[in-house]
Write a protein that holds these residues in place. Structure first.
Motif, PDB file in Angstrom:
ATOM      1  N   VAL A  67      13.848  47.820 -17.617  1.00 20.21           N
ATOM      2  CA  VAL A  67      14.567  47.841 -18.892  1.00 20.21           C
ATOM      3  C   VAL A  67      13.678  47.236 -19.987  1.00 20.21           C
ATOM      4  O   VAL A  67      13.564  47.786 -21.084  1.00 20.21           O
ATOM      5  CB  VAL A  67      15.914  47.089 -18.781  1.00 20.21           C
ATOM      6  N   THR A  68      13.019  46.123 -19.671  1.00 20.73           N
ATOM      7  CA  THR A  68      12.121  45.499 -20.646  1.00 20.73           C
ATOM      8  C   THR A  68      10.894  46.372 -20.892  1.00 20.73           C
ATOM      9  O   THR A  68      10.442  46.505 -22.035  1.00 20.73           O
ATOM     10  CB  THR A  68      11.718  44.087 -20.196  1.00 20.73           C
ATOM     11  N   VAL A  69      10.356  46.982 -19.851  1.00 22.75           N
ATOM     12  CA  VAL A  69       9.213  47.894 -20.025  1.00 22.75           C
ATOM     13  C   VAL A  69       9.592  49.020 -20.990  1.00 22.75           C
ATOM     14  O   VAL A  69       8.830  49.347 -21.906  1.00 22.75           O
ATOM     15  CB  VAL A  69       8.732  48.458 -18.665  1.00 22.75           C
ATOM     16  N   GLN A  70      10.775  49.602 -20.808  1.00 26.07           N
ATOM     17  CA  GLN A  70      11.206  50.682 -21.696  1.00 26.07           C
ATOM     18  C   GLN A  70      11.343  50.183 -23.134  1.00 26.07           C
ATOM     19  O   GLN A  70      10.896  50.842 -24.082  1.00 26.07           O
ATOM     20  CB  GLN A  70      12.525  51.279 -21.222  1.00 26.07           C
ATOM     21  N   ARG A  71      11.948  49.026 -23.303  1.00 23.81           N
ATOM     22  CA  ARG A  71      12.111  48.455 -24.650  1.00 23.81           C
ATOM     23  C   ARG A  71      10.761  48.258 -25.316  1.00 23.81           C
ATOM     24  O   ARG A  71      10.568  48.583 -26.488  1.00 23.81           O
ATOM     25  CB  ARG A  71      12.860  47.131 -24.567  1.00 23.81           C
ATOM     26  N   LEU A  72       9.791  47.711 -24.561  1.00 28.63           N
ATOM     27  CA  LEU A  72       8.466  47.471 -25.120  1.00 28.63           C
ATOM     28  C   LEU A  72       7.705  48.775 -25.350  1.00 28.63           C
ATOM     29  O   LEU A  72       6.970  48.895 -26.331  1.00 28.63           O
ATOM     30  CB  LEU A  72       7.671  46.521 -24.226  1.00 28.63           C
ATOM     31  N   ALA A  73       7.884  49.764 -24.479  1.00 25.82           N
ATOM     32  CA  ALA A  73       7.221  51.057 -24.666  1.00 25.82           C
ATOM     33  C   ALA A  73       7.682  51.701 -25.969  1.00 25.82           C
ATOM     34  O   ALA A  73       6.861  52.181 -26.764  1.00 25.82           O
ATOM     35  CB  ALA A  73       7.496  51.973 -23.476  1.00 25.82           C
ATOM     36  N   LYS A  74       8.969  51.708 -26.199  1.00 23.67           N
ATOM     37  CA  LYS A  74       9.498  52.252 -27.456  1.00 23.67           C
ATOM     38  C   LYS A  74       8.992  51.429 -28.643  1.00 23.67           C
ATOM     39  O   LYS A  74       8.632  51.981 -29.690  1.00 23.67           O
ATOM     40  CB  LYS A  74      11.022  52.251 -27.437  1.00 23.67           C
TER      41      LYS A  74
END
Length: 146
Positions: A67-74
């Motif tokens: 979830v954090t990886v996705q947030r940071l990717a965006k």
């Protein structure tokens, strides 16, 4: 499998023993600027739990990590106006893992701009701070400094 070493560099960063340029933090994860970036805006996302890598991580750790990886990717894609994002995660030294604490690389990418090599050369701290500020503003992690 080798035992987890609680004195690895990322464990020390999580405990606050070593500094980092924090970009995001919640109960389960910490994201910070890679001091040897392979591209502008290169962020590392680590789980706060003790795991060497994906192979020994408790499955309950993986959901919040991603979830954090996705947030940071965006966030890095938007903050840097990137064309895409490379997500990398290595497991054991034969696969390229050099720090044995579960972590994911998030690197904004642009068409026709190659990924820089992992040279071991450290980036200018002020540049990392500026990039982190940009990402923090984009993901709404405001009011937080270093």
């Amino acid at each position: 499998m080798t035992a987890y070493d609680p004195n690895n560099i990322f464990a020390k960063i999580i405990r606050g023993v070593l500094p980092c340029e924090r970009v995001f933090e919640d109960e389960h994860t910490l994201a910070f600027m890679d001091i040897m970036p392979q591209g502008d805006g290169h962020v590392l996302v680590v789980a706060k739990s003790a795991s060497r890598n994906l192979l020994d991580a408790d499955p309950a750790v993986l959901g919040p990590l991603m979830v954090t990886v996705q947030r940071l990717a965006k966030g890095v894609k938007a903050a840097f106006g990137a064309d895409g994002v490379t997500i990398m995660q290595f497991n054991e030294s034969s696969a390229g893992q050099t720090v044995f604490h579960i972590h994911v690389h998030v690197i904004p990418r642009w068409n026709d701009v190659p990924l820089r090599g992992h040279t071991g050369e450290m980036a200018d701290p002020e540049l990392l701070r500026t990039q982190a500020d940009k990402i923090r503003r984009t993901i709404g992690f405001v009011g937080f400094t270093g």
